[in-house]
Every structure is written in C-alpha cells, then in structure tokens.
Scaffold this motif. Structure first.
Motif, PDB file in Angstrom:
ATOM      1  N   VAL A  48      42.927 -23.287   3.749  1.00  0.00           N
ATOM      2  CA  VAL A  48      44.085 -22.821   2.976  1.00  0.00           C
ATOM      3  C   VAL A  48      45.339 -23.016   3.831  1.00  0.00           C
ATOM      4  O   VAL A  48      45.363 -22.618   5.001  1.00  0.00           O
ATOM      5  CB  VAL A  48      43.921 -21.335   2.593  1.00  0.00           C
ATOM      6  CG1 VAL A  48      45.170 -20.825   1.888  1.00  0.00           C
ATOM      7  CG2 VAL A  48      42.691 -21.153   1.712  1.00  0.00           C
ATOM      8  N   PRO A  49      46.393 -23.628   3.298  1.00  0.00           N
ATOM      9  CA  PRO A  49      47.623 -23.843   4.081  1.00  0.00           C
ATOM     10  C   PRO A  49      48.204 -22.536   4.612  1.00  0.00           C
ATOM     11  O   PRO A  49      48.045 -21.470   4.002  1.00  0.00           O
ATOM     12  CB  PRO A  49      48.566 -24.503   3.067  1.00  0.00           C
ATOM     13  CG  PRO A  49      47.676 -25.106   2.044  1.00  0.00           C
ATOM     14  CD  PRO A  49      46.488 -24.197   1.939  1.00  0.00           C
ATOM     15  N   ALA A  50      48.895 -22.649   5.734  1.00  0.00           N
ATOM     16  CA  ALA A  50      49.450 -21.462   6.386  1.00  0.00           C
ATOM     17  C   ALA A  50      50.429 -20.725   5.483  1.00  0.00           C
ATOM     18  O   ALA A  50      50.467 -19.485   5.480  1.00  0.00           O
ATOM     19  CB  ALA A  50      50.128 -21.858   7.693  1.00  0.00           C
ATOM     20  N   TYR A  51      51.229 -21.456   4.726  1.00  0.00           N
ATOM     21  CA  TYR A  51      52.217 -20.788   3.871  1.00  0.00           C
ATOM     22  C   TYR A  51      51.547 -20.008   2.740  1.00  0.00           C
ATOM     23  O   TYR A  51      52.049 -18.966   2.314  1.00  0.00           O
ATOM     24  CB  TYR A  51      53.235 -21.785   3.311  1.00  0.00           C
ATOM     25  CG  TYR A  51      52.658 -22.894   2.455  1.00  0.00           C
ATOM     26  CD1 TYR A  51      52.449 -22.716   1.096  1.00  0.00           C
ATOM     27  CD2 TYR A  51      52.347 -24.126   3.012  1.00  0.00           C
ATOM     28  CE1 TYR A  51      51.929 -23.727   0.305  1.00  0.00           C
ATOM     29  CE2 TYR A  51      51.824 -25.149   2.232  1.00  0.00           C
ATOM     30  CZ  TYR A  51      51.617 -24.950   0.888  1.00  0.00           C
ATOM     31  OH  TYR A  51      51.099 -25.945   0.114  1.00  0.00           O
ATOM     32  N   VAL A  52      50.391 -20.485   2.282  1.00  0.00           N
ATOM     33  CA  VAL A  52      49.643 -19.736   1.267  1.00  0.00           C
ATOM     34  C   VAL A  52      49.059 -18.463   1.883  1.00  0.00           C
ATOM     35  O   VAL A  52      49.048 -17.400   1.253  1.00  0.00           O
ATOM     36  CB  VAL A  52      48.536 -20.606   0.644  1.00  0.00           C
ATOM     37  CG1 VAL A  52      47.694 -19.790  -0.346  1.00  0.00           C
ATOM     38  CG2 VAL A  52      49.134 -21.824  -0.047  1.00  0.00           C
ATOM     39  N   GLN A  53      48.592 -18.566   3.126  1.00  0.00           N
ATOM     40  CA  GLN A  53      48.081 -17.385   3.818  1.00  0.00           C
ATOM     41  C   GLN A  53      49.170 -16.318   3.924  1.00  0.00           C
ATOM     42  O   GLN A  53      48.908 -15.126   3.730  1.00  0.00           O
ATOM     43  CB  GLN A  53      47.586 -17.761   5.214  1.00  0.00           C
ATOM     44  CG  GLN A  53      46.391 -18.708   5.231  1.00  0.00           C
ATOM     45  CD  GLN A  53      45.919 -18.993   6.641  1.00  0.00           C
ATOM     46  OE1 GLN A  53      45.995 -18.142   7.522  1.00  0.00           O
ATOM     47  NE2 GLN A  53      45.411 -20.192   6.862  1.00  0.00           N
ATOM     48  N   GLY A  89      38.871 -16.286   6.971  1.00  0.00           N
ATOM     49  CA  GLY A  89      38.263 -16.860   5.780  1.00  0.00           C
ATOM     50  C   GLY A  89      39.107 -17.959   5.167  1.00  0.00           C
ATOM     51  O   GLY A  89      38.592 -19.011   4.749  1.00  0.00           O
ATOM     52  N   MET A  90      40.434 -17.742   5.114  1.00  0.00           N
ATOM     53  CA  MET A  90      41.307 -18.750   4.527  1.00  0.00           C
ATOM     54  C   MET A  90      41.400 -19.993   5.401  1.00  0.00           C
ATOM     55  O   MET A  90      41.497 -21.117   4.891  1.00  0.00           O
ATOM     56  CB  MET A  90      42.697 -18.155   4.268  1.00  0.00           C
ATOM     57  CG  MET A  90      42.728 -17.186   3.088  1.00  0.00           C
ATOM     58  SD  MET A  90      44.390 -16.629   2.630  1.00  0.00           S
ATOM     59  CE  MET A  90      44.793 -15.539   3.991  1.00  0.00           C
ATOM     60  N   GLU A  91      41.369 -19.823   6.724  1.00  0.00           N
ATOM     61  CA  GLU A  91      41.390 -20.992   7.592  1.00  0.00           C
ATOM     62  C   GLU A  91      40.092 -21.790   7.474  1.00  0.00           C
ATOM     63  O   GLU A  91      40.107 -23.025   7.507  1.00  0.00           O
ATOM     64  CB  GLU A  91      41.628 -20.574   9.042  1.00  0.00           C
ATOM     65  CG  GLU A  91      43.055 -20.160   9.321  1.00  0.00           C
ATOM     66  CD  GLU A  91      43.345 -20.020  10.790  1.00  0.00           C
ATOM     67  OE1 GLU A  91      42.429 -20.280  11.598  1.00  0.00           O
ATOM     68  OE2 GLU A  91      44.472 -19.647  11.135  1.00  0.00           O
ATOM     69  N   PHE A  92      38.961 -21.104   7.334  1.00  0.00           N
ATOM     70  CA  PHE A  92      37.690 -21.790   7.123  1.00  0.00           C
ATOM     71  C   PHE A  92      37.717 -22.592   5.820  1.00  0.00           C
ATOM     72  O   PHE A  92      37.037 -23.609   5.698  1.00  0.00           O
ATOM     73  CB  PHE A  92      36.540 -20.776   7.082  1.00  0.00           C
ATOM     74  CG  PHE A  92      35.970 -20.475   8.435  1.00  0.00           C
ATOM     75  CD1 PHE A  92      36.785 -20.344   9.536  1.00  0.00           C
ATOM     76  CD2 PHE A  92      34.594 -20.318   8.604  1.00  0.00           C
ATOM     77  CE1 PHE A  92      36.260 -20.061  10.791  1.00  0.00           C
ATOM     78  CE2 PHE A  92      34.061 -20.041   9.854  1.00  0.00           C
ATOM     79  CZ  PHE A  92      34.901 -19.907  10.956  1.00  0.00           C
TER      80      PHE A  92
END
Length: 337
Positions: A284-289, A278-281
């Motif tokens: 959302v930056p990887a560091y936030v994930q 969901g965050m990649e869609f």
C-alpha cells in the motif's frame, strides 16, 4: 444491546487492535508469523519510546512537536562522536543532548511563557536545521558495523534490544503513573493546574520534568536507530512525531491533559504498528497509509468527544481538594480581618 455497545466503546483500543490483527491475518499472506511479529515490534519500539514520553507530557497538559527532530539530532551526535570518544560514550553524550533539548523546551514554555505548541514547533525547526548543518545534509556512518548487527539481533526471533527496552519502559511507566505520588501529581497538574498549585504541587517542576523526559526518550530512540543501522541522517524521524502523537491519542490520552495511561499508549502503538506493517506487506503506498492513520485518529477523537466513553479524566486526590479548600479559607479570613 446498549451495555454491549458501551463496553465496546470503553475498550475501543483493544477492539481496534483485535480488528486490525484479524484483518491483517486474513488479508495479508504470511502476516501471522514470528518474523512479522518481530518486525512489527521493532518498528513499534521507536514510535513507542516517543509515545511513552509524550504520554507523560500530554497528561500534564503540554505537547511537544520536536521529538522527531531530537530523534535525528541525537542519532547524528551519537554516530559522529564515535571516532573521537567511542560508541558508548558517544551514545551517553547524545542522550544528554536529547535531555538538553527537553530542558530548552521546558524553559521556553515555563519561564518564557510561550505556548508549548508554538515553542516546540520553533525548536523542531531549529533542531532539524542543526541536524542538517552539522552533517551538511548528508548521512554520516559509524565505525563498527558489527556492533550495529549485534544490537539488531533478535531474541527468540521476535525481540530486539529496543523492543525489550520499550516494553520494560511501559511497565515501569505504568507503575510510576499509577502507584507513586509523583505520577499522581502529573495527573493532578493536567486536570486542574490551579488546584494542583493550591495543594502544594510544583506544577512548573512537573512540566519541566515532563519535557526533559519526553525529549530524553526521543533522543534515546534516535540513538538506538542510528546505532542499529550504523548511520545518522538529518532526515530520520521526519514523520515520527505525528505517529507518536497518533498512537498516544488512540491509546486514550487526552490532548488537553489530565487523562491517559501507559498501557493505553502500548495499545495505541500496537495498533499503528500492526496497520503500517500489514499495509507495507500489501504494498500500500505511503500516502494511503497516512490517510488510514488519519481516519483512525479522527474516529477515536470523535468517539471521545461525542460519546465520552473510555478512561475517565483523573481527578486530583483528596490532598488537592484539602489544599485548595485551605487556601480559600485562608483568603476569606484575611478578607474579614
């Protein structure tokens, strides 16, 4: 109200998964589709294979940090051996490499008596360095791109080969942990190693087998990854161990040992897969994930420590208590003679 709160906390993994899915469906356009489900399942499979092995190892009271490095090393071996011996024989040799890595971890922990955290941290560095050494820090390509496309094909638009393998493994592991003597011995060893030893359980054999199982699955995951992209790389699996441990703990497995379940791990893996997809869609930056995953891990562990809800610690069966009691009686009799 209190019983409702207790119920929600007890089934917090299912509640967390439901909240994650609902939020992604409402906030991420196009998330509720078969294509997205297939992507999430395929993403979950690699993490899930490592998490399944870690579930058994953590229940037994040990931990393995080298899974990501074994993932990369086994994948490289599988790809590099293709020109010499073929795709499937190369994959079999790479699987043996993964299991050998687990045997080394087990030997260091059991016979060299090195703490599992320290031992596997050292082997993680060694295996990753070996992966860089044999590839000169460069990706290596396989010989058959069509084979890679074939094993990456989806069935019904959702299930890939490694997705199916992961789900089948969870079912088999659940049955093994809950319905067999060997599975119950793993719980007994993690709950109370001294009592398990007194009842006749060979704890060293349990721990050694758990290390080999965990690394074997990490190697298998790496092989499937490398075959599906027709490439082996020393950088593969860099963050995989952290995600696998997170999924296992979120699923209710206790790091100290003695508690956990395959189905709980399935839930934990699903939570991680849904959130990351969901965050990649949503770009959302990887560091936030990573921050989000870390916060969820801390919340789950905090609930487990402060409230104490969730699956109870598995206790050794009657045989363990009888064995321990018999050993104590024997010691007392010898003291009085």
């Amino acid at each position: 109200m209190r019983p409702l709160v207790s119920l929600l906390l007890r089934y917090r993994v299912a509640v967390t998964l439901a909240v994650a899915v609902t939020a992604c469906v409402l906030l991420v356009p196009g998330f509720a589709s078969a294509t997205t489900a297939g992507l999430a399942l395929d993403r979950a499979a690699s993490v899930g294979l490592l998490a399944a092995g870690l579930t058994v190892l953590l229940i037994s009271g040990k931990i393995d940090l080298s899974g990501g490095a074994v993932f990369a090393l086994a994948g490289i071996v599988a790809v590099q051996l293709q020109p010499q011996i073929g795709i499937l024989p190369g994959a079999l040799v790479a699987t043996a490499v993964g299991m050998a890595a687990g045997a080394l971890n087990g030997a260091l922990v059991i016979w060299a008596r090195i703490n599992s955290l320290v031992a596997t941290l050292a082997t993680m560095l060694m295996f990753r360095a070996m992966a860089h050494l044999i590839t000169e820090s460069q990706p290596v390509s396989g010989i058959d791109i069509m084979f890679a496309l074939e094993i990456s094909r989806t069935i019904g638009g959702i299930f890939t080969l490694r997705g199916i393998l992961f789900l089948c493994l969870i079912v088999v592991l659940h049955i093994w942990l809950t319905r067999t003597v060997a599975g119950r011995n793993v719980f007994a060893t993690g709950s109370n190693a001294a009592a398990a030893r007194a009842s006749g359980i060979r704890e060293q054999r349990v721990h050694f087998g758990a290390f080999v199982f965990a690394s074997g699955l990490a190697g298998l995951a790496g092989i499937l990854q490398s075959l599906s992209v027709n490439t082996g790389s020393p950088t593969f699996g860099a963050d995989l161990t952290i995600l696998a441990i997170t999924a296992t703990v979120v699923g209710g497995t206790l790091i100290e040992g003695g508690r956990g379940s395959a189905l709980g791990t399935l839930g934990g893996v699903a939570v991680i897969a849904v959130l990351t997809t969901g965050m990649e869609f949503s770009s959302v930056p990887a560091y936030v994930q990573q921050i989000v995953i870390g916060v969820i891990l801390l919340m789950i562990v905090a609930l487990d420590r402060t409230i104490g809800f969730g699956p109870r610690r598995h206790r050794p069966g009657p045989g363990a208590a009888v064995g321990a009691g018999a050993a104590l009686r024997k010691n007392k009799e010898e003291e009085t003679q």
